[in-house]
Design a protein around this motif. Structure first.
Motif, PDB file in Angstrom:
ATOM      1  N   GLU A 362       0.980  -1.013   0.074  1.00  0.00           N
ATOM      2  CA  GLU A 362      -0.145  -0.029  -0.058  1.00  0.00           C
ATOM      3  C   GLU A 362       0.875   1.274   0.052  1.00  0.00           C
ATOM      4  OE1 GLU A 362      -3.457  -0.179  -0.091  1.00  0.00           O
ATOM      5  OE2 GLU A 362      -3.323  -2.274  -0.416  1.00  0.00           O
ATOM      6  N   LYS A 363       0.808   2.019  -0.794  1.00  0.00           N
ATOM      7  CA  LYS A 363       1.388   3.332  -1.027  1.00  0.00           C
ATOM      8  C   LYS A 363       0.559   4.563  -0.971  1.00  0.00           C
ATOM      9  CE  LYS A 363       5.359   5.453  -3.556  1.00  0.00           C
ATOM     10  NZ  LYS A 363       5.894   5.946  -2.276  1.00  0.00           N
ATOM     11  N   ASN A 368       9.284  11.292  -4.222  1.00  0.00           N
ATOM     12  CA  ASN A 368      10.232  11.608  -5.276  1.00  0.00           C
ATOM     13  C   ASN A 368      10.037  11.882  -6.771  1.00  0.00           C
ATOM     14  OD1 ASN A 368      12.230  11.590  -3.060  1.00  0.00           O
ATOM     15  ND2 ASN A 368      12.475   9.181  -3.540  1.00  0.00           N
ATOM     16  N   ALA A 369       9.712  10.903  -7.355  1.00  0.00           N
ATOM     17  CA  ALA A 369       9.559  10.998  -8.909  1.00  0.00           C
ATOM     18  C   ALA A 369       8.715   9.818  -9.410  1.00  0.00           C
ATOM     19  CB  ALA A 369      10.849  11.077  -9.561  1.00  0.00           C
ATOM     20  N   ASP A 429       8.627   6.458  -6.878  1.00  0.00           N
ATOM     21  CA  ASP A 429       9.816   6.528  -5.776  1.00  0.00           C
ATOM     22  C   ASP A 429      10.556   5.227  -5.449  1.00  0.00           C
ATOM     23  OD1 ASP A 429       8.460   8.721  -5.237  1.00  0.00           O
ATOM     24  OD2 ASP A 429       7.339   8.150  -3.750  1.00  0.00           O
ATOM     25  N   GLY A 430      11.022   4.795  -6.921  1.00  0.00           N
ATOM     26  CA  GLY A 430      11.694   3.556  -6.692  1.00  0.00           C
ATOM     27  C   GLY A 430      11.294   2.147  -6.787  1.00  0.00           C
ATOM     28  N   LYS A 431       9.663   2.171  -6.548  1.00  0.00           N
ATOM     29  CA  LYS A 431       8.909   0.901  -6.453  1.00  0.00           C
ATOM     30  C   LYS A 431       8.036   0.824  -8.004  1.00  0.00           C
ATOM     31  CE  LYS A 431       8.808  -0.069  -1.876  1.00  0.00           C
ATOM     32  NZ  LYS A 431      10.214  -0.031  -1.604  1.00  0.00           N
ATOM     33  N   ILE A 433       5.203  -0.052 -10.356  1.00  0.00           N
ATOM     34  CA  ILE A 433       3.826   0.020  -9.812  1.00  0.00           C
ATOM     35  C   ILE A 433       3.168  -1.202 -10.035  1.00  0.00           C
ATOM     36  CG2 ILE A 433       3.576   2.517 -10.804  1.00  0.00           C
ATOM     37  CD1 ILE A 433       2.191   1.295 -13.254  1.00  0.00           C
ATOM     38  N   LYS A 434       3.834  -2.270 -10.563  1.00  0.00           N
ATOM     39  CA  LYS A 434       2.998  -3.523 -10.630  1.00  0.00           C
ATOM     40  C   LYS A 434       3.226  -4.128  -8.950  1.00  0.00           C
ATOM     41  CE  LYS A 434       3.755  -4.929 -15.210  1.00  0.00           C
ATOM     42  NZ  LYS A 434       4.441  -5.969 -16.093  1.00  0.00           N
ATOM     43  N   ASP A 435       4.059  -3.463  -8.225  1.00  0.00           N
ATOM     44  CA  ASP A 435       4.310  -4.088  -6.833  1.00  0.00           C
ATOM     45  C   ASP A 435       3.341  -3.311  -5.938  1.00  0.00           C
ATOM     46  OD1 ASP A 435       6.026  -5.974  -7.684  1.00  0.00           O
ATOM     47  OD2 ASP A 435       7.951  -4.349  -7.441  1.00  0.00           O
ATOM     48  N   ILE A 436       2.676  -2.228  -6.481  1.00  0.00           N
ATOM     49  CA  ILE A 436       1.851  -1.481  -5.334  1.00  0.00           C
ATOM     50  C   ILE A 436       0.438  -1.930  -5.898  1.00  0.00           C
ATOM     51  CG2 ILE A 436       1.189   0.929  -5.074  1.00  0.00           C
ATOM     52  CD1 ILE A 436       3.802   1.861  -6.337  1.00  0.00           C
ATOM     53  N   SER A 437      -0.370  -1.731  -5.053  1.00  0.00           N
ATOM     54  CA  SER A 437      -2.008  -2.164  -5.193  1.00  0.00           C
ATOM     55  C   SER A 437      -2.518  -1.162  -5.865  1.00  0.00           C
ATOM     56  CB  SER A 437      -2.653  -2.335  -3.750  1.00  0.00           C
ATOM     57  OG  SER A 437      -2.814  -1.066  -3.212  1.00  0.00           O
ATOM     58  N   LYS A 438      -3.322  -1.845  -6.657  1.00  0.00           N
ATOM     59  CA  LYS A 438      -4.006  -1.029  -7.796  1.00  0.00           C
ATOM     60  C   LYS A 438      -4.851   0.425  -7.043  1.00  0.00           C
ATOM     61  CE  LYS A 438      -6.351  -4.084  -9.989  1.00  0.00           C
ATOM     62  NZ  LYS A 438      -7.212  -4.717 -10.933  1.00  0.00           N
ATOM     63  N   LYS A 439      -5.567   0.100  -5.972  1.00  0.00           N
ATOM     64  CA  LYS A 439      -6.436   0.916  -5.229  1.00  0.00           C
ATOM     65  C   LYS A 439      -5.185   2.145  -4.672  1.00  0.00           C
ATOM     66  CE  LYS A 439     -10.082   1.577  -1.954  1.00  0.00           C
ATOM     67  NZ  LYS A 439     -11.016   0.905  -0.943  1.00  0.00           N
ATOM     68  N   SER A 440      -4.218   1.810  -4.093  1.00  0.00           N
ATOM     69  CA  SER A 440      -3.319   2.639  -3.491  1.00  0.00           C
ATOM     70  C   SER A 440      -2.648   3.472  -4.654  1.00  0.00           C
ATOM     71  CB  SER A 440      -2.613   2.381  -2.360  1.00  0.00           C
ATOM     72  OG  SER A 440      -1.611   1.450  -3.143  1.00  0.00           O
TER      73      SER A 440
END
Length: 606
Positions: A362-363, A368-369, A429-431, A433-440
C-alpha cells in the motif's frame, strides 16, 4: 451439465430454501399419488355396496400393504356410515378433497421456498457480473460491444433463471411424483404397469431427438439480441450525429436487418421448442389409449382387475403425463440455459491480466519521482512506445505534445495502470507500480480527460465521487477552485440539480469544470490531464485553464496537451513522434531550437 454445476455454486448461500423445497416436493409427490389412490374406496362405496368390511383388518406385512390399507379405509367408512351409504360417500369425498388440498398446499410451499433460491441466485450472478465488468481492464471492452455485455447481464441471466433454475423445481418433484405413482400402479397391477414401461423409453427417445439442435439455435438468438442492443446503445450515444447527417434511415436499416435475423432465429427456436409439448401429450394419450384397451380387456374379458381399481389406475396413469411433460420441457430448457450460461460464464471466468500481486504494498505518499524505464507497449501488433524513458520529478509539470497517434494518451493509460507495459517498468519512488496495489496507486492520482465523463445524478454527487463521504462544504470549496461554483449556484436546484445522462444538460465547459472539481476534491499528489481543454471554446478554455492552474499548484502533473497555449508554464515539455522523444525542454528553450515544437506552435498560431 458442466455449465449447470458452475451456476449451481451460486445456490450455496440459499441451500436452506433448496432443502425446504425438496422436503415439500417429496410430500407433494406422495400426496399427488395418494389423492388418486383414495378414489378406490369412494368408487367401491358407489359401485360395491355389498363389499363392506365389517371387521377391522389385521396388518400381515409389506407384501399385503395395499389390501390392508384398502380394507382399513373400507372398514372405517362402513363403521362411520352404518346403514346410510350417503354418509360413507361424503366421508370418502371429504378424504379425497383433504388429500388434494394437502397436495396443492405442499406444491405452493415448495414453490414459495424455491422463489427465494431462484431470485437470490439471479441477484448474485448479476452482482458478480457487474463486479467483473468493472474489474476487467479497459482493453477487454475494445474487443467487446457494450450492447452484447448488456444482453449478457440482462436477458442471458434471466434465461438461466427460467431454464436452469426451473430444473431445481423439477429434479425432485416430477421424478418423485412419477416414482410414487408407478409404485402405487405396480401395487394395483404389475402386468399393466410393465406394459406402460415399454412405451415410456420410445416416447423419451422421440422427444430427445427434437431437442438436439436447441442449444445451437438458442445461442444464435442470444448473440443476435446482443447485436441489436449494441445498435440501440450506439444510436442513443450518437443521436446528434445521426440526425445531423440524416442517417436515420441507414441506422434503421441496420437495426431492422438485425431484428429480421432475430425474428428468423427465434421462430426456428420456438417452433422446435413448441413441438415438444404436443408431441409429449400425443405420446402420453397414446399410452393412455393402449392402457384402456389392455386394462379394459383385463376387466371385461380376463376378470383379473377390479373396475374401481382400473378407474383409479387410469387416473394414476394420467398423473404421470404432467410430470413427464414437465421433464421433457425442462430438457429443452437445459439446452437453452446452456447457451445463456456459456455466455455469462465467459465473462465471469475471463482472467483479468491486471491484478494485484499477493504481496502488493500500500503506497499512500508520493515523495520523489515517477519514472518510465525502457517502456515498450503495443495495443495489437505494432508498438506504440519503444524503449521509452521519462522522469517526472515531484512538484514538476511535464507536458506531452505531439501529433495524434504519437503515444501521449498511452503514457497516461500506462501510468494509471489501465494497461500493463509489455517491456520495461514504470516506477514511483523506486517502486514498480506492479508491486503497488491498484487501489493505492490510483488514490495517488487524479484524472481529467478530454471527454468529461459525468453520470446521471446531481451535480453534488458527481463532484462527490472524488472523495468518499465528502461534506457539502468540501464539495463547494472544490467547485470554487474549479471556477464552477458560480454557474452551479444558478442552476434550478443548485448542487442538487440532476445533470442528465452523461451531463447533457450542461455545456462542454461546465461539464469540464465539474470534472476538475471532482479531481480537486480527491486532492491527489499526482494529476494527469489528458487534453483537458481541447474541446472547449475560448471563454470556457480561459475559465478551465485558470481552474487547472489552481489545481496543479504544488502538485506533480503530467499534461497531455493539444493546445500548446495551455502548457507554456510547464517545467518541461516533451515532444513525441511515433512513440519516441524527439525534443525536450522548456517552452523558451524549445522555441529557440527551431525544431518540431516550434513548427507545431507556428501551425497553431497561424
Amino acid at each position: 451439465m458442466e455449465y449447470f454445476k458452475k451456476i449451481l455454486r451460486f445456490a450455496k448461500p440459499y441451500r436452506k430454501y433448496g432443502f425446504l423445497n425438496i422436503f415439500f416436493n417429496i410430500l407433494y409427490a406422495l400426496f399427488s399419488a395418494l389423492s388418486f389412490a383414495a378414489l378406490i374406496p369412494m368408487l367401491d362405496v358407489l359401485f360395491k355396496p355389498k363389499a363392506k368390511v365389517l371387521k377391522e383388518p389385521i396388518y400381515t406385512g409389506i407384501r399385503h400393504v395395499k389390501d390392508y390399507l384398502q380394507d382399513y379405509i373400507n372398514y372405517r367408512v362402513t363403521e362411520y356410515s352404518g346403514d346410510d351409504p350417503m354418509k360413507g360417500l361424503i366421508l370418502v369425498i371429504g378424504l379425497v378433497l383433504v388429500l388434494f388440498l394437502l397436495k396443492n398446499f405442499f406444491n405452493y410451499a415448495a414453490m414459495y421456498f424455491i422463489t427465494f433460491l431462484r431470485n437470490g441466485v439471479l441477484k448474485d450472478i448479476r452482482n458478480q457480473m457487474y463486479h467483473k465488468i468493472t474489474e476487467l481492464p479497459i482493453s477487454y471492452y475494445s474487443e467487446k460491444r457494450k450492447g452484447d455485455v448488456i444482453a449478457r447481464i440482462t436477458s442471458d441471466v434471466l434465461e438461466i433463471q427460467h431454464s436452469f433454475l426451473s430444473i431445481l423445481e423439477l429434479i425432485v418433484r416430477e421424478p418423485l411424483t412419477i416414482v410414487f405413482t408407478i409404485l402405487i400402479m405396480f401395487s394395483f397391477s404389475a402386468k399393466l404397469t410393465l406394459f406402460v414401461f415399454i412405451f415410456i423409453p420410445i416416447a423419451g427417445a422421440i422427444i430427445s431427438r427434437i431437442g438436439k439442435s436447441l442449444k445451437k439455435k438458442s445461442d444464435r438468438v442470444q448473440k443476435e439480441q446482443g447485436e441489436f442492443l449494441s445498435i440501440v446503445e450506439e444510436t442513443l450515444g450518437g443521436l446528434r450525429v445521426i440526425k445531423a447527417f440524416n442517417a436515420e434511415s441507414r441506422f434503421y436499416k441496420i437495426f431492422t436487418t438485425s431484428t429480421e435475423r432475430f425474428f428468423k432465429f427465434s421462430n426456428k427456436l420456438l417452433n422446435r421448442q413448441n413441438l415438444a409439448s404436443p408431441t409429449g401429450e400425443f405420446l402420453g394419450i397414446l399410452v393412455i389409449g393402449v392402457l384402456l384397451w389392455f386394462g379394459g380387456k383385463m376387466v371385461l374379458v380376463d376378470k383379473t382387475l377390479d373396475p374401481s381399481t382400473f378407474i383409479a389406475y387410469m387416473g394414476l396413469a394420467y398423473n404421470i403425463l404432467t410430470p413427464a411433460k414437465a421433464i421433457s420441457k425442462a430438457s429443452f430448457g437445459v439446452k437453452k440455459g446452456n447457451a445463456a450460461a456459456e455466455r455469462v460464464l465467459e465473462i465471469l471466468e475471463t482472467e483479468n491480466p491486471i491484478i494485484d500481486k499477493k504481496d502488493a504494498i500500500e503506497k499512500n505518499v508520493f515523495e520523489n519521482a515517477i519514472e518510465l524505464q525502457n517502456v515498450s507497449f503495443k495495443y495489437e501488433e505494432e508498438y506504440v512506445l519503444e524503449n521509452f524513458n521519462l522522469k517526472v520529478p515531484k512538484g514538476d509539470t511535464v507536458a506531452l505534445v505531439g501529433q495524434s497517434g504519437s503515444g501521449k494518451s498511452t503514457i497516461a493509460n500506462l501510468v494509471t495502470r489501465f494497461y500493463d507495459v509489455n517491456e520495461g517498468a514504470i516506477v514511483i519512488d523506486g517502486k514498480n507500480i506492479k508491486d503497488i496495489s491498484k487501489k493505492s496507486l490510483r488514490n495517488l492520482m487524479g484524472l481529467v480527460t478530454q471527454d468529461s465523463i459525468l453520470f446521471n445524478d446531481t451535480v453534488g454527487n458527481n463532484i462527490g465521487m472524488g472523495k468518499e463521504n465528502a461534506t457539502d462544504e468540501e464539495i463547494i470549496e472544490a467547485a470554487k477552485i474549479a471556477n464552477a461554483h458560480e454557474f452551479i449556484s444558478q442552476l434550478p436546484d443548485g448542487y442538487n440539480t440532476n445533470i442528465g445522462d452523461s451531463g447533457n444538460k450542461l455545456s462542454g465547459g461546465q461539464k469540464q469544470r465539474i470534472s476538475i472539481a471532482r479531481a480537486v476534491l480527491k486532492n491527489p499528489p499526482i494529476m494527469i490531464l489528458d487534453e483537458a481543454t481541447s474541446a472547449l471554446d475560448t471563454e470556457s478554455e480561459r475559465l478551465v485553464q485558470d481552474a487547472l492552474e489552481k489545481m496543479m499548484l504544488h502538485r506533480t502533473s503530467i499534461v497531455i496537451a493539444h493546445r500548446l497555449s495551455t502548457i507554456q508554464k510547464a517545467s518541461s515539455i516533451v515532444v513525441l513522434q511515433k512513440g519516441k522523444i524527439v525534443e525536450q525542454g522548456t517552452h523558451t528553450e524549445l522555441l529557440a531550437k527551431k525544431g518540431v515544437y516550434r513548427k507545431l506552435v507556428e501551425m497553431q498560431s497561424f
